[in-house]
Write an enzyme that holds these catalytic residues in place. Sequence first.
Site, PDB file in Angstrom:
ATOM      1  N   ASN A  90     -14.600  -4.947 -12.910  1.00  0.00           N
ATOM      2  CA  ASN A  90     -13.564  -5.822 -12.376  1.00  0.00           C
ATOM      3  C   ASN A  90     -12.231  -5.524 -13.051  1.00  0.00           C
ATOM      4  O   ASN A  90     -12.173  -5.175 -14.232  1.00  0.00           O
ATOM      5  CB  ASN A  90     -13.952  -7.306 -12.471  1.00  0.00           C
ATOM      6  CG  ASN A  90     -14.227  -7.814 -13.864  1.00  0.00           C
ATOM      7  OD1 ASN A  90     -14.894  -7.161 -14.662  1.00  0.00           O
ATOM      8  ND2 ASN A  90     -13.740  -9.008 -14.165  1.00  0.00           N
ATOM      9  N   GLU A 116      -8.500  -7.266 -13.252  1.00  0.00           N
ATOM     10  CA  GLU A 116      -7.711  -8.449 -12.952  1.00  0.00           C
ATOM     11  C   GLU A 116      -6.213  -8.140 -12.937  1.00  0.00           C
ATOM     12  O   GLU A 116      -5.769  -7.080 -13.380  1.00  0.00           O
ATOM     13  CB  GLU A 116      -8.002  -9.556 -13.969  1.00  0.00           C
ATOM     14  CG  GLU A 116      -9.406 -10.087 -13.858  1.00  0.00           C
ATOM     15  CD  GLU A 116      -9.715 -11.208 -14.820  1.00  0.00           C
ATOM     16  OE1 GLU A 116     -10.780 -11.814 -14.658  1.00  0.00           O
ATOM     17  OE2 GLU A 116      -8.914 -11.493 -15.746  1.00  0.00           O
ATOM     18  N   CYS A 140     -12.980  -7.152  -7.773  1.00  0.00           N
ATOM     19  CA  CYS A 140     -14.289  -7.288  -8.401  1.00  0.00           C
ATOM     20  C   CYS A 140     -14.942  -5.927  -8.624  1.00  0.00           C
ATOM     21  O   CYS A 140     -14.635  -4.952  -7.929  1.00  0.00           O
ATOM     22  CB  CYS A 140     -15.210  -8.137  -7.532  1.00  0.00           C
ATOM     23  SG  CYS A 140     -14.641  -9.820  -7.259  1.00  0.00           S
ATOM     24  N   GLU A 163     -18.007  -4.969  -7.938  1.00  0.00           N
ATOM     25  CA  GLU A 163     -18.815  -4.516  -6.811  1.00  0.00           C
ATOM     26  C   GLU A 163     -17.953  -3.832  -5.755  1.00  0.00           C
ATOM     27  O   GLU A 163     -18.307  -2.764  -5.241  1.00  0.00           O
ATOM     28  CB  GLU A 163     -19.555  -5.702  -6.173  1.00  0.00           C
ATOM     29  CG  GLU A 163     -20.518  -6.404  -7.102  1.00  0.00           C
ATOM     30  CD  GLU A 163     -19.901  -7.564  -7.880  1.00  0.00           C
ATOM     31  OE1 GLU A 163     -20.649  -8.515  -8.188  1.00  0.00           O
ATOM     32  OE2 GLU A 163     -18.682  -7.530  -8.175  1.00  0.00           O
ATOM     33  N   CYS A 179     -19.974 -12.347  -5.728  1.00  0.00           N
ATOM     34  CA  CYS A 179     -19.198 -13.421  -5.120  1.00  0.00           C
ATOM     35  C   CYS A 179     -19.195 -13.267  -3.595  1.00  0.00           C
ATOM     36  O   CYS A 179     -19.684 -12.268  -3.056  1.00  0.00           O
ATOM     37  CB  CYS A 179     -17.765 -13.421  -5.667  1.00  0.00           C
ATOM     38  SG  CYS A 179     -16.734 -12.080  -5.027  1.00  0.00           S
ATOM     39  N   CYS A 223     -17.443 -10.081  -2.227  1.00  0.00           N
ATOM     40  CA  CYS A 223     -18.256  -8.887  -2.474  1.00  0.00           C
ATOM     41  C   CYS A 223     -19.472  -8.853  -1.553  1.00  0.00           C
ATOM     42  O   CYS A 223     -19.857  -7.789  -1.063  1.00  0.00           O
ATOM     43  CB  CYS A 223     -18.688  -8.815  -3.937  1.00  0.00           C
ATOM     44  SG  CYS A 223     -17.303  -8.426  -5.038  1.00  0.00           S
TER      45      CYS A 223
END
Length: 160
Positions: A62, A64, A73, A75, A112, A115
Amino acid sequence: MKKITVESTLEVYDSLNELPSDVQELMQKAVEARDTAYAPYSNFTVGAALLLDNGEIVSGSNQENASYPSGLCAERTAIYYAGARFPNEKIIRMAITASAKDKETKSPIPPCGACRQAISEYEVKQNSAIEIYFMGKVGKVAKSDSLSNLLPFIFDKTVL
């Protein structure tokens, strides 16, 4: 009116040591990716590793941003890189691990919603399921044979 029941079936392993050795190796690549995460705001690091049908392993972490929606993210970082670098290869398996700086994550942490949607797109694109293994930093590991166990009602190109 008719009610329907939706069920999901997952396999849960007590630890990494119970997984087949090839899955343990893939999860180790996810751990290595997690260690490269840039998460100064959430302090929640995630790593993902994908096994492609050509034997390649692609990983992502990930990333940010102070403007929260601009981050990505692990994934999706991995899956989009695989799609860009190996557009004709199928994703066979995905390993995901997540860790928080302020507590030890012991429960399996699934992808999430965003994802899940991205993984769904690739299952539809390749017309085959993607095995998904997910865990916290330590502890139990959950396995889903397909994203459909985690997102039973997908939104895909057939509704457009």
